[in-house]
Motif scaffolding. Sequence first.
Motif: not given
Length: 175
Positions: A125-140
């Motif tokens: 559902x969502x994705x973002x990045x910081x200096x070292x990682x990529x983050x994403x969400x799984x709403x289910x």
Amino acid sequence: DAVLTDAGAPFTIIPAADPTGGSEIASFMFVDSTYAFWLAGTPGAGECPSGLCVYRAPAASVAAGDAGYKVLGSLPWLRGGFAQDSAYFYVWVTGNSIVRFPKAVAPDGGSSSPEVIVPSLPDISGITADSTHVFWSDTAAATIYAAPKVPTPDAGPHEVFATLQNVPTGLEADD
């Protein structure tokens, strides 16, 4: 008439499709201090027949209405979700993978190819990045995940970042 006003505030119209007219869909536009970036394409048409083109144009030229754009390369068809840092875009694409794509022109002047960061995900559902990682969400799953931004030979591993989240959708990270 590139510069218009809306309630007294100036703004510039930037074409929402690829400048050749070969695409019908444009999405995820970002502007930094130097360039405007956007995705546009129609599979089987335009400059990137296999998927979406990633475009870059000098921000000053776009504001002046100059079509001095550059096709950086092609991505598989977009599923949703788009993040960026100073060097890469991070995109959720067909096949439920997160890929990274360079913002710079390829060294040979040609186009670049995406690199898989995380393969075979459920719908995210969502994705973002910081200096070292990529983050994403799984709403289910009510969970936010993280993975290193640098691809590994097995395109993994990813880890649980936060659980028991109430419909995690829009994500944003900074360094």
